[in-house]
Motif scaffolding. Structure first.
Motif, mmCIF file in Angstrom:
data_model
loop_
_atom_site.group_PDB
_atom_site.id
_atom_site.type_symbol
_atom_site.label_atom_id
_atom_site.label_comp_id
_atom_site.label_asym_id
_atom_site.label_seq_id
_atom_site.Cartn_x
_atom_site.Cartn_y
_atom_site.Cartn_z
ATOM 1 N N GLU A 103 0.819 -1.210 0.000
ATOM 2 C CA GLU A 103 0.000 0.000 0.000
ATOM 3 C C GLU A 103 0.854 1.261 0.000
ATOM 4 O O GLU A 103 0.470 2.291 -0.556
ATOM 5 C CB GLU A 103 -0.924 0.010 1.219
ATOM 6 N N MET A 104 2.024 1.201 0.612
ATOM 7 C CA MET A 104 2.877 2.378 0.742
ATOM 8 C C MET A 104 3.598 2.740 -0.553
ATOM 9 O O MET A 104 4.068 3.871 -0.710
ATOM 10 C CB MET A 104 3.919 2.158 1.846
ATOM 11 N N GLN A 105 3.689 1.810 -1.485
ATOM 12 C CA GLN A 105 4.453 2.049 -2.701
ATOM 13 C C GLN A 105 3.839 3.186 -3.524
ATOM 14 O O GLN A 105 2.628 3.332 -3.610
ATOM 15 C CB GLN A 105 4.516 0.777 -3.554
ATOM 16 N N GLY A 106 4.703 4.004 -4.126
ATOM 17 C CA GLY A 106 4.213 5.069 -4.999
ATOM 18 C C GLY A 106 4.700 6.444 -4.580
ATOM 19 O O GLY A 106 5.622 6.590 -3.773
ATOM 20 N N THR A 107 4.067 7.454 -5.141
ATOM 21 C CA THR A 107 4.439 8.851 -4.897
ATOM 22 C C THR A 107 3.352 9.540 -4.093
ATOM 23 O O THR A 107 2.163 9.424 -4.401
ATOM 24 C CB THR A 107 4.638 9.588 -6.235
ATOM 25 N N TRP A 108 3.769 10.269 -3.051
ATOM 26 C CA TRP A 108 2.841 10.897 -2.125
ATOM 27 C C TRP A 108 3.152 12.378 -1.969
ATOM 28 O O TRP A 108 4.315 12.768 -1.954
ATOM 29 C CB TRP A 108 2.936 10.232 -0.754
ATOM 30 N N SER A 109 2.112 13.182 -1.846
ATOM 31 C CA SER A 109 2.288 14.611 -1.552
ATOM 32 C C SER A 109 1.883 14.866 -0.102
ATOM 33 O O SER A 109 0.941 14.251 0.408
ATOM 34 C CB SER A 109 1.451 15.478 -2.497
ATOM 35 N N LEU A 110 2.602 15.750 0.559
ATOM 36 C CA LEU A 110 2.312 16.075 1.950
ATOM 37 C C LEU A 110 1.023 16.885 2.027
ATOM 38 O O LEU A 110 0.943 17.993 1.509
ATOM 39 C CB LEU A 110 3.473 16.853 2.558
ATOM 40 N N LYS A 111 0.029 16.342 2.708
ATOM 41 C CA LYS A 111 -1.258 17.012 2.833
ATOM 42 C C LYS A 111 -1.293 17.918 4.057
ATOM 43 O O LYS A 111 -1.836 19.030 4.015
ATOM 44 C CB LYS A 111 -2.374 15.968 2.910
ATOM 45 N N SER A 112 -0.705 17.454 5.157
ATOM 46 C CA SER A 112 -0.679 18.259 6.374
ATOM 47 C C SER A 112 0.446 17.793 7.284
ATOM 48 O O SER A 112 0.896 16.654 7.209
ATOM 49 C CB SER A 112 -2.025 18.171 7.115
ATOM 50 N N LEU A 113 0.889 18.702 8.125
ATOM 51 C CA LEU A 113 1.919 18.426 9.116
ATOM 52 C C LEU A 113 1.458 19.008 10.441
ATOM 53 O O LEU A 113 1.201 20.203 10.546
ATOM 54 C CB LEU A 113 3.254 19.047 8.700
ATOM 55 N N ASP A 114 1.352 18.148 11.442
ATOM 56 C CA ASP A 114 0.932 18.580 12.776
ATOM 57 C C ASP A 114 2.079 18.303 13.737
ATOM 58 O O ASP A 114 2.427 17.143 13.970
ATOM 59 C CB ASP A 114 -0.327 17.823 13.207
ATOM 60 N N SER A 115 2.689 19.371 14.253
ATOM 61 C CA SER A 115 3.841 19.225 15.142
ATOM 62 C C SER A 115 3.619 20.015 16.419
ATOM 63 O O SER A 115 3.206 21.178 16.369
ATOM 64 C CB SER A 115 5.116 19.725 14.447
ATOM 65 N N PRO A 116 3.892 19.402 17.582
ATOM 66 C CA PRO A 116 3.722 20.126 18.849
ATOM 67 C C PRO A 116 4.806 21.169 19.103
ATOM 68 O O PRO A 116 4.687 21.963 20.027
ATOM 69 C CB PRO A 116 3.782 18.999 19.896
ATOM 70 N N THR A 117 5.854 21.203 18.283
ATOM 71 C CA THR A 117 6.972 22.127 18.521
ATOM 72 C C THR A 117 7.145 23.188 17.444
ATOM 73 O O THR A 117 7.997 24.064 17.576
ATOM 74 C CB THR A 117 8.288 21.340 18.641
ATOM 75 N N LEU A 118 6.356 23.132 16.381
ATOM 76 C CA LEU A 118 6.491 24.105 15.298
ATOM 77 C C LEU A 118 5.296 25.058 15.269
ATOM 78 O O LEU A 118 4.144 24.607 15.345
ATOM 79 C CB LEU A 118 6.604 23.399 13.946
ATOM 80 N N ASP A 119 5.561 26.354 15.152
ATOM 81 C CA ASP A 119 4.487 27.342 15.049
ATOM 82 C C ASP A 119 3.623 27.040 13.830
ATOM 83 O O ASP A 119 4.128 26.840 12.725
ATOM 84 C CB ASP A 119 5.068 28.758 14.906
ATOM 85 N N LYS A 120 2.322 27.012 14.037
ATOM 86 C CA LYS A 120 1.403 26.754 12.937
ATOM 87 C C LYS A 120 0.887 28.045 12.309
ATOM 88 O O LYS A 120 0.433 28.052 11.158
ATOM 89 C CB LYS A 120 0.230 25.908 13.447
ATOM 90 N N LEU A 121 0.988 29.150 13.048
ATOM 91 C CA LEU A 121 0.465 30.423 12.563
ATOM 92 C C LEU A 121 1.207 30.878 11.312
ATOM 93 O O LEU A 121 2.429 31.030 11.321
ATOM 94 C CB LEU A 121 0.580 31.481 13.658
#
Length: 203
Positions: A47-65
């Motif tokens: 299932e993991m094989q192929g090309t993927w685009s990053l849809k979202s990134l949720d990090s507790p240490t990076l500013d989201k604003l």
């Protein structure tokens, strides 16, 4: 201080880890995976094989604003490459900070959908615009969820990467949703009888 924290967070975002045995137990307590567990691991790998685009990134240490990011991941066999560009914009939509990271890694999955990856080569850009090389073999682990066109990687610190499968890398499936096996175009033709069809004889 804030800039240092941001770079420290970015320096561990790259999806990397050294290759370890599928199970971390000692030889005396090494559990034997069942046939079903092996099949589940292989199904997830497929299932993991192929090309993927990053849809979202949720990090507790990076500013989201006013943060923007774009990234792509390519999975081929037991290897993947990942690159991400990230920036924070000012109120008037001008980039105030920019960074990026990239790398190529080797990985494996255990029967608990736990991914262990080994960094082969990688780098990131610090707040001063300098390229920082990543040490090969840096260990990180992720819980993997992959279903259809969505894949999520959850790291121990709570950081979650969500990917969307690229349209041109979707695998052909049967009516039950199972991946179709692609026939090798160089393989010899085998008729339904099971006997190999020889070349026609000349008179």
């Amino acid at each position: 201080m804030r800039a240092a924290l941001i770079f420290s967070s970015l320096s561990v975002l790259c999806l990397s880890a050294p290759l370890r045995p599928l199970f971390q137990d000692t030889p005396e307590t090494l559990p034997t995976p069942t046939r079903g567990e092996k099949a589940a691991v292989q199904a997830l790998m497929n299932e993991m094989q192929g090309t993927w685009s990053l849809k979202s990134l949720d990090s507790p240490t990076l500013d989201k604003l006013r943060r923007q990011e774009v990234g792509y991941m390519v999975v081929s066999g037991i290897y993947f490459s990942f690159e991400m560009h990230m920036s924070w914009n000012t109120v008037d939509d001008r980039a105030s900070r920019r960074t990026s990271l990239s790398g190529t890694h080797r990985f494996e999955i255990n029967d608990r959908s736990r991914m262990t990856a080994s960094s082969i080569i990688g780098s990131s850009v610090d707040n001063d615009g300098r390229v920082v090389w990543e040490q090969p073999g840096l260990l990180r682990k992720y819980d993997v969820t992959c279903s259809g066109d969505t894949m999520k990687l959850l790291r121990d610190d709570g950081t979650t990467f969500e990917f969307q499968r690229m349209a041109d890398s979707k695998q052909a499936r049967d009516i039950y949703g199972r991946p179709l096996k692609v026939k090798d175009p160089n393989a010899p033709f085998t008729p339904p009888s099971g006997k190999r069809e020889d070349a026609p004889k000349r008179d």
